[in-house]
Write an enzyme that holds these catalytic residues in place. Structure first.
Site, mmCIF file in Angstrom:
data_model
loop_
_atom_site.group_PDB
_atom_site.id
_atom_site.type_symbol
_atom_site.label_atom_id
_atom_site.label_comp_id
_atom_site.label_asym_id
_atom_site.label_seq_id
_atom_site.Cartn_x
_atom_site.Cartn_y
_atom_site.Cartn_z
ATOM 1 N N GLY B 48 -4.180 45.551 21.136
ATOM 2 C CA GLY B 48 -4.398 44.790 22.611
ATOM 3 C C GLY B 48 -5.088 45.639 23.447
ATOM 4 C CB ALA B 52 -0.191 46.550 29.026
ATOM 5 C CG HIS B 274 1.657 29.089 37.902
ATOM 6 N ND1 HIS B 274 1.281 28.431 38.777
ATOM 7 C CD2 HIS B 274 1.542 30.316 37.988
ATOM 8 C CE1 HIS B 274 0.507 29.057 39.800
ATOM 9 N NE2 HIS B 274 0.931 30.572 39.152
ATOM 10 N NE ARG B 338 4.026 32.520 40.025
ATOM 11 C CZ ARG B 338 2.912 33.187 39.269
ATOM 12 N NH1 ARG B 338 3.386 33.689 37.989
ATOM 13 N NH2 ARG B 338 1.906 33.841 39.943
ATOM 14 C CD GLU B 433 2.751 37.254 29.058
ATOM 15 O OE1 GLU B 433 1.468 37.283 29.233
ATOM 16 O OE2 GLU B 433 3.220 36.054 28.978
ATOM 17 N NE ARG B 443 4.594 37.281 35.531
ATOM 18 C CZ ARG B 443 3.450 36.826 36.175
ATOM 19 N NH1 ARG B 443 3.286 37.281 37.540
ATOM 20 N NH2 ARG B 443 2.703 35.672 35.991
ATOM 21 C CG LEU B 449 -2.497 40.854 37.781
ATOM 22 C CD1 LEU B 449 -3.469 40.649 38.573
ATOM 23 C CD2 LEU B 449 -3.134 40.575 36.271
#
Lengths: 251, 645
Positions: B48, B52, B274, B338, B433, B443, B449
Site C-alpha cells: 500500500g 500510511a 459520513h 459524524r 486505516e 473517528r 490523515l
C-alpha cells in the site's frame, strides 16, 4: 437514451488494435461516463465477450487514474476527468468514439489502459524536497506569502492523469513537469534544490521521449485541474536561470 | 448461522506503564535499535502506498532499510488517501484558542465513544504536531493567512480550530508529499516499487510473517517476495457495502488474508457513515461521492417541517424549515460528530421529511453563508466542492441548497495491533486505516490523515526497528513447503474463479452483498436484521462460487478477475462484520443497535459489559471464530455519556 460506443480494442501491447461499435440501451442522463461503460461491460461479460479494460479508481476526479480520449478530446467534452463526465452531455442516438491516450511514452497495455510510469520517473528526478522524516523545523518558523502559497497549491493540484500529453500534438509533458517545478521552486522549502530540480526533471522528460513545447496550448484546454499555461513559461525561465547559475552547473 | 466462542482475553502488552504523557517517550527509549549500517541487510515489505504506506516506506528507506513496496494502482500517488478533502488535525494551538495535546487526546477518546486505547490516542496527539512540521518542510502547500502563517479551521466534534487544510484537497496534498518522499527514495535505490501488483496472500514461516505472494496485474504473473517483516497499509473495508465513498479498487483482501493466516480482526462492526455525501441517483450507481465535512462549518442542515412537503427548497419559507441539528444540539449545532449527524439525517428521512428522489436526502444550505461572507469568500473556501456537486447533480449549490445523505466512508475496525502496531502474527504490522487502533467506535473528522501519517512517519519506524533488532531472521528457502503451499493456494483460487463460468458477474454479487450489508448492518442495526444477514451471506457466498462468471484468463490484464477475487473476500469478511455487530449488544459511535438507545434516541453504551476491543481469531473454513476481549481502561478521560447538546 440509446447510444453507440465506438471504442478502441487492443488485447495486448504487441497486438494490433481496432475500433469496435457497441450499442448501449437504457443510458440515464445522470450516469457518469464510467458507469455507462460499467453497464456495457456487464452486458459484454454475459454475452461471452471480453469487457473493456480501463483505469479508474476514486471516481471523484482526484486520483488521476482514469483518462480516455472521447470524440477526439482528452477527457471528453467537459473540462474535467472522465469519471466526472456525465451522460447528460450526450444525446440520444449519438455515436461516441473512445480511444486511449496516444503518445509514444504511454504504451498501450490493453484497450484504454496505458502505461504512465514515465510520469513517476520524472518526479524521481527531483520532484521533491530532500527532507528526511524528523528533520523538519517548526511549521510556523518559515512564513510563506499567501500569493506564493496559493500559486504553489494551484500547481500542486495536478493529478498526473496525462491528458496534457494526450492532447499535445508534440506529445509533450511540459505542463505536467512544469506544474511540479513551479510548485516546489516557488516555496522557500524548495530553494536549496531549485536549479538541480529543473535541470534533472527536464532531462528526465526528454529521456522518456516526450516532445517539446511549441506553445500550442492544447494541454491547458483539457487539464481537469486548470494548471496554468504560465507554468510552462515559468519552467523555461527556471531552466535558463539554472543553466546560467553556478549551482545548477555543479549538478 | 455463524456462531462463536469466547477465548482467552488479550492484553496490549507493549504499552508502557507510567503517566500517559510519558509512555511514548518511554517506549522510544526502551525500543532496541538497529545499527544504521546493518539496516540495509534487512528487507521490509510495505503493501500500500497511501498516507500510511507511503510515509512508512519513505521513512524506512531513509533509515536505511531495503524496502519492497506494492500498490495495485499504476502509480503510488493514486492511493485513496488522495481523495480526503477536509484537513488534518494537529495540536499546534497556533490559534491560541485553548488547544493542547491533552485536549486533542481528550476529544479523540470522547469522539470515539470511549472504545479506543488511551495510550495510543495520547501518542497520536503528541505526534500530530511533528506531522505538520514534516509536511510543511516537504513543500505541502497548506492554506495560509495573509501574514504568511498557516491557516486552520474547525471540524465536527471539537470546539477549537486545529484543522490544517489545503482547500478541499488536503489528502491529495499530503499524499503527494509522501509520494514525493517515496519517489526520492526510489531514485536513491532504497525502495523497490511494484506498481500494478496486488498482494494475494501472506507467507508465515515459524510463526513469523516473512513474505507475500503477489500478482502482477499486467501480466498475471504470480511472484513470491520474501522479507524480514511485512507492513500492511492497505486501507479500510468500506467497500463491503458496495456503495461507499471509497475508491472502486479499495478492498479488504490483504487484511482478510492476513486474518486467515492468524492475525486477529478487531471491531469490524465499527463503520463510519459520513453525513454529507451526494445522494444516489439510480441503480447503476457505482460509488458515492463525499462532500467534505468542513461544509458543515458554514452550511446549515434542514428539512421541511411538514412531512411530504415537495415544494422546491427555495419556495419553503424560513418558518417552515426545521434546522434539526441546531435545534437538538444547540452548542455544537451543525458540527456534531459524524455518527450523530448521520443518524439524525436518517431519522428525518424515516419520518418522511427526506427530500429529493426517494426522499433520501436532507438540505445543506449555504444561503446564510453567502449572505454573510459574500459568494467569492464561499467560493474561495469550498469552490472545488461546489463545482463537484454541480457536475454530479447538475444543480447549482450557490442558488439551491445541496442535497446530502449519509454514506459509508471510513472503517474504524481493522487488524488488531498492539501498541507497537504489530498484529498477532509477529513481524506483521498494520498501519493506517488497516488497523483498528486509535479511533474507537467513531473517528473524528480530519483524524484519518493524522493517524495515517503518525503511523507511517513516526510510530512504525520506531517499533519496527525494535522488532528487527530483537529477532533473528534465518534465510527462507524459496522452496520451503510453507511457501509452496501459499503459492499453490493462490494459484488454485484464481483458476477456480476462472473456471466456474456461471451466469452472474462479480459486480452483481458485490451489489447484492452491499445491499444486504447496508440494510441490516448499515446506519442502524437490530438483532433480527443482523441474524437475517448472517443467514443470507453464506447462501450468497455459495451462489458466488457456483455461478460467478469471470471472463478471460489469468495470464493477462484481467480486471474482472481482480474484482471477483476481492468480492470473494468481502463475502467472507462481511459475515464477520455482521457477527461482531450482533455480539456487541450496545450502541457505541458508528455502531448503533436499535435496542440500545436512550429516551432521546441517542446511542446507549454498556460500559459494564462492552468496554473492550472485540478481537476475532480465525479458526479455519467452516469453523466458528473465537472472540478474544481486550479490556479498555480509562484512567484519564472518564467514562461519560457523550453529550453534544
Amino acid at each position: 437514451m440509446k447510444i453507440t460506443v465506438r471504442v478502441w480494442r487492443q488485447p495486448s501491447p504487441d497486438e494490433a488494435g481496432r475500433m469496435v461499435d457497441y450499442p448501449v440501451d437504457d443510458v440515464a442522463e445522470d450516469m457518469s461516463f464510467l458507469e455507462m461503460l460499467d453497464v456495457l461491460n456487464e452486458q459484454l461479460i454475459l454475452d461471452d465477450e471480453d469487457p473493456i479494460s480501463f483505469d479508474h479508481d476514486c471516481r471523484e476526479g482526484i486520483c488521476g487514474s482514469c483518462g480516455m480520449v472521447i470524440n477526439g478530446q482528452a477527457h471528453g467534452p467537459v473540462k474535467t476527468t472522465v469519471c466526472q463526465l456525465h451522460m447528460r452531455e450526450f444525446r440520444d442516438g449519438d455515436t461516441i468514439e473512445v480511444e486511449p491516450w496516444r503518445a509514444g511514452p504511454f504504451k498501450i497495455l490493453k484497450d484504454l489502459v496505458v502505461d504512465r510510469s514515465s510520469f513517476d520517473r520524472i518526479i524521481q528526478a527531483g520532484g521533491y524536497v530532500s527532507v528526511n522524516t524528523g528533520a523538519a523545523p517548526d511549521a510556523a518558523s518559515v512564513s510563506v506569502p499567501k500569493a506564493d502559497a496559493d500559486l504553489a497549491f494551484e500547481n500542486a493540484t495536478c493529478i498526473s492523469c496525462g491528458a496534457c500529453v494526450a492532447a499535445c500534438p508534440n506529445g509533450a509533458a511540459m505542463l505536467f513537469t512544469s506544474a511540479k517545478v513551479t510548485h516546489l521552486n516557488l516555496l522557500p522549502q524548495g530553494q536549496p534544490e531549485r536549479e538541480n530540480r529543473v535541470l534533472r526533471m527536464v532531462q528526465a522528460m526528454d529521456d522518456e521521449g516526450f516532445g517539446g513545447c511549441t506553445n500550442v496550448g492544447q494541454c491547458t484546454q483539457v487539464c481537469p485541474k486548470g494548471i496554468p499555461f504560465d507554468s510552462i513559461m515559468n519552467m523555461n525561465r527556471e531552466y535558463l536561470r539554472a543553466v546560467k547559475s553556478s549551482r545548477g552547473n555543479q549538478g | 448461522m455463524l456462531d462463536y466462542r469466547v477465548g482467552e482475553p488479550i492484553a496490549d502488552t507493549k504499552a508502557p506503564e507510567g503517566p500517559i504523557g510519558e509512555r511514548w517517550s518511554t517506549r522510544k527509549f526502551e525500543a532496541k535499535l538497529v545499527n544504521p549500517s546493518n539496516r540495509r541487510k534487512h528487507k521490509v515489505i510495505v503493501v500500500g502506498t497511501g498516507l500510511a504506506g507511503g510515509s512508512a516506506g519513505a521513512t524506512l528507506a531513509e533509515q536505511g532499510y531495503h524496502v519492497i513496496q506494492f500498490c495495485f494502482q499504476d502509480s503510488p500517488r493514486r492511493a485513496h488517501s488522495v481523495a480526503a478533502q477536509g484537513g488534518i488535525n494537529a495540536a499546534k494551538n497556533y490559534r491560541n484558542d485553548g488547544d493542547s495535546v491533552y485536549r486533542l487526546f481528550y476529544d479523540t477518546v470522547k469522539g470515539g465513544d470511549f472504545r479506543s486505547r488511551e495510550s495510543n490516542v495520547h501518542r497520536l496527539a503528541e505526534v500530530s504536531v511533528q506531522i505538520i512540521d514534516q509536511c510543511v518542510a516537504q513543500g505541502v502547500p497548506f492554506a495560509r493567512e495573509y501574514g504568511g502563517l498557516l491557516d486552520t479551521r474547525s471540524f465536527g466534534g471539537v470546539q477549537v480550530q486545529r484543522t490544517f487544510y489545503a482547500r478541499g484537497q488536503t489528502g491529495q496534498q499530503l499524499l503527494i508529499g509522501a509520494y514525493q518522499a517515496l519517489e526520492r527514495q526510489i531514485d536513491e535505490g532504497n525502495i523497490e516499487l511494484h506498481t500494478r501488483t496486488e498482494m494475494l496472500d501472506l507467507i508465515v514461516i515459524d510463526g513469523k510473517a516473512r513474505g507475500i505472494v503477489a500478482r502482477d496485474l499486467t501480466t498475471g504473473k504470480l511472484t513470491t517476495y520474501l522479507a524480514d517483516a511485512v507492513v500492511l497499509a492497505t486501507g479500510g473495508y468500506g467497500n463491503v457495502f458496495y456503495l461507499s465513498t471509497n475508491a472502486k479498487g479499495s478492498n479488504a483482501s490483504a487484511i482478510w488474508r492476513a486474518h486467515k493466516r492468524g492475525a486477529y480482526m478487531a471491531n469490524p462492526c465499527y463503520t463510519q457513515i459520513h453525513p454529507t455525501c451526494i445522494p444516489r441517483s439510480g441503480d447503476y450507481q457505482s460509488k458515492l461521492t463525499l462532500m467534505s465535512e468542513s461544509l458543515r462549518n458554514d452550511g446549515r442542515i434542514w428539512t421541511p417541517k411538514r412531512e411530504g412537503d415537495d415544494r422546491p427548497a427555495n419556495e419553503i419559507p424560513e418558518e417552515e424549515r426545521d434546522y434539526y441539528l441546531e435545534r437538538q444540539y444547540p452548542s455544537f449545532g451543525n458540527l456534531v460528530p459524524r455518527d450523530i449527524a448521520s443518524r439524525a439525517a436518517k431519522t428525518q428521512c424515516d419520518i418522511g421529511k427526506g427530500v429529493g428522489p426517494g426522499g433520501l436526502g436532507v438540505y445543506l444550505d449555504f444561503a446564510d453563508a453567502i449572505a454573510r461572507m459574500g459568494q467569492p469568500a464561499v467560493e474561495a473556501k469550498y469552490g472545488n466542492l461546489f463545482d463537484m456537486y454541480q457536475r454530479i447533480t447538475a444543480e447549482n449549490p450557490y442558488k439551491v441548497p445541496m442535497r446530502i445523505y449519509p454514506a459509508i466512508h471510513y472503517t474504524m475496525g481493522g487488524l488488531w495491533v498492539d501498541y507497537d502496531l504489530q498484529t498477532t502474527i509477529p513481524g506483521l504490522f498494520a498501519i493506517g486505516e488497516a488497523n483498528f487502533s486509535d479511533h474507537g467506535a467513531n473517528r473524528l473528522g480530519a483524524s484519518a490523515l493524522m493517524q495515517g501519517l503518525a503511523d507511517g512517519y513516526f510510530i512504525l519506524p520506531t517499533t519496527l526497528n525494535h522488532y528487527i533488532a530483537s529477532n533473528k531472521f534465518p534465510d527462507v528457502d524459496a522452496a520451503d513447503p510453507a511457501v509452496a503451499e501459499v503459492e499453490t493456494g493462490v494459484q488454485e483460487r484464481l483458476e477456480k474463479l476462472l473456471s466456474i463460468n456461471g451466469t452472474r458477474t462479480a459486480d452483481s454479487f458485490h451489489r447484492e452483498l452491499g445491499t444486504l450489508m447496508w440494510d441490516y448492518a448499515g446506519m442502524s442495526r437490530n438483532d433480527g436484521g443482523l441474524r437475517k444477514a448472517l443467514d443470507r451471506i453464506p447462501e450468497l457466498r455459495e451462489e458466488f462460487w457456483r455461478s460467478v462468471k469471470v471472463p478471460g484468463t489469468g495470464f493477462a490484464l484481467n480486471q474482472q478477475l481482480e474484482k471477483a477475487n476481492r468480492v470473494a473476500d468481502f463475502l467472507e469478511f462481511g459475515e464477520l462484520l455482521v457477527l461482531d455487530a450482533l455480539v456487541r449488544e450496545e450502541s457505541a459511535g458508528g455502531h448503533f443497535r436499535e435496542e440500545h438507545q436512550d429516551s432521546d434516541g441517542e446511542a446507549a453504551r454498556d460500559d459494564e459489559n462492552f468496554a473492550h476491543v472485540a478481537a476475532w481469531e480465525y479458526c479455519g473454513p467452516g469453523e466458528n471464530p473465537v472472540l478474544h476481549k481486550e479490556a479498555l481502561e480509562f484512567d484519564y478521560v472518564h467514562l461519560t455519556q457523550r453529550s453534544y447538546a
